[in-house]
Design a protein around this motif. Sequence first.
Motif, PDB file in Angstrom:
ATOM      1  N   PRO A  84       9.555  12.602   0.399  1.00 17.08           N
ATOM      2  CA  PRO A  84       8.769  12.691   1.484  1.00 17.08           C
ATOM      3  C   PRO A  84       7.465  13.407   1.090  1.00 17.08           C
ATOM      4  N   GLY A  85       6.947  12.638   1.878  1.00 17.96           N
ATOM      5  CA  GLY A  85       5.385  13.438   1.673  1.00 17.96           C
ATOM      6  C   GLY A  85       4.006  13.372   0.788  1.00 17.96           C
ATOM      7  N   GLY A  86       4.801  12.633  -0.571  1.00 15.79           N
ATOM      8  CA  GLY A  86       3.659  11.738  -1.625  1.00 15.79           C
ATOM      9  C   GLY A  86       3.139  10.970  -1.102  1.00 15.79           C
ATOM     10  N   TRP A  87       2.157  10.456  -0.546  1.00 16.15           N
ATOM     11  CA  TRP A  87       0.778  10.129   0.072  1.00 16.15           C
ATOM     12  C   TRP A  87      -0.565   9.679  -0.910  1.00 16.15           C
ATOM     13  N   LEU A  88      -0.701   8.614  -1.265  1.00 15.93           N
ATOM     14  CA  LEU A  88      -1.975   8.047  -2.080  1.00 15.93           C
ATOM     15  C   LEU A  88      -2.954   7.857  -0.920  1.00 15.93           C
ATOM     16  N   PRO A  89      -3.921   7.732  -1.973  1.00 20.48           N
ATOM     17  CA  PRO A  89      -5.202   7.228  -1.458  1.00 20.48           C
ATOM     18  C   PRO A  89      -5.165   5.746  -1.453  1.00 20.48           C
ATOM     19  N   PHE A  90      -6.199   4.965  -0.380  1.00 17.89           N
ATOM     20  CA  PHE A  90      -6.498   3.476  -0.896  1.00 17.89           C
ATOM     21  C   PHE A  90      -6.900   2.899   0.350  1.00 17.89           C
ATOM     22  N   GLN A  91      -8.513   2.303  -0.666  1.00 15.84           N
ATOM     23  CA  GLN A  91      -9.392   1.670   0.141  1.00 15.84           C
ATOM     24  C   GLN A  91      -9.088  -0.455  -0.123  1.00 15.84           C
ATOM     25  N   GLY A 100      -7.725   4.736   4.024  1.00 12.10           N
ATOM     26  CA  GLY A 100      -6.014   5.713   4.665  1.00 12.10           C
ATOM     27  C   GLY A 100      -5.295   5.851   3.263  1.00 12.10           C
ATOM     28  N   GLU A 101      -3.887   5.404   3.374  1.00 10.88           N
ATOM     29  CA  GLU A 101      -2.869   6.305   3.328  1.00 10.88           C
ATOM     30  C   GLU A 101      -1.181   5.822   2.558  1.00 10.88           C
ATOM     31  N   GLY A 102      -0.848   5.666   2.352  1.00 15.71           N
ATOM     32  CA  GLY A 102       0.449   5.114   1.640  1.00 15.71           C
ATOM     33  C   GLY A 102       1.009   6.069   1.266  1.00 15.71           C
ATOM     34  N   LEU A 143       0.903  -1.189   0.080  1.00 18.22           N
ATOM     35  CA  LEU A 143       0.485  -0.171   0.169  1.00 18.22           C
ATOM     36  C   LEU A 143       1.080   1.571   0.084  1.00 18.22           C
ATOM     37  N   GLY A 144       2.360   1.170   0.183  1.00 18.07           N
ATOM     38  CA  GLY A 144       2.866   2.556   0.354  1.00 18.07           C
ATOM     39  C   GLY A 144       4.713   1.710  -0.161  1.00 18.07           C
ATOM     40  N   ILE A 145       5.591   2.781  -0.440  1.00 16.75           N
ATOM     41  CA  ILE A 145       6.810   2.094   0.461  1.00 16.75           C
ATOM     42  C   ILE A 145       7.163   2.868   1.658  1.00 16.75           C
ATOM     43  N   ASP A 146       6.767   3.537   2.199  1.00 12.31           N
ATOM     44  CA  ASP A 146       7.651   4.171   3.119  1.00 12.31           C
ATOM     45  C   ASP A 146       6.251   4.616   4.101  1.00 12.31           C
ATOM     46  N   GLY A 147       5.416   4.171   4.194  1.00 19.15           N
ATOM     47  CA  GLY A 147       4.467   4.218   5.123  1.00 19.15           C
ATOM     48  C   GLY A 147       2.924   4.073   5.300  1.00 19.15           C
ATOM     49  N   VAL A 148       2.825   3.278   6.303  1.00 19.05           N
ATOM     50  CA  VAL A 148       0.888   3.185   5.907  1.00 19.05           C
ATOM     51  C   VAL A 148       0.220   3.961   6.758  1.00 19.05           C
ATOM     52  N   ILE A 149      -1.208   4.910   6.841  1.00 22.79           N
ATOM     53  CA  ILE A 149      -2.054   5.179   8.012  1.00 22.79           C
ATOM     54  C   ILE A 149      -2.627   5.357   7.582  1.00 22.79           C
TER      55      ILE A 149
END
Length: 92
Positions: free
Chosen positions: A78-85, A71-73, A54-60
């Motif tokens: 830094p800062g390139g967060w994308l939504p997921f469901q 959430g977001e991955g 869901l991401g490469i450096d953080g999942v929220i």
Amino acid sequence: SVYRVSSEFNIAEITVEFYFGSFYPLPDSLLVCSGTRLYRLSPTGELMWTSPELGIDGVIVSEVRDGLILGEGEWDPPGGWLPFQISLGTGS
């Protein structure tokens, strides 16, 4: 790794990919956020499922509603967060 220790001192270990991020408790289970995926654990510490990446450096996790985890991955640090469901029931 994440460890669940029961009141009887039984220990369950779950190895998470990359690094441990945070917990998101639910009434019937626990979501574990790593640097790349989500893991759902039962109340006894058994692994119920592991999500796809869901991401490469953080999942929220932002919220859980209607059987979905929102959430977001972080894909472009830094800062390139994308939504997921994803599905709460299956992790897909």
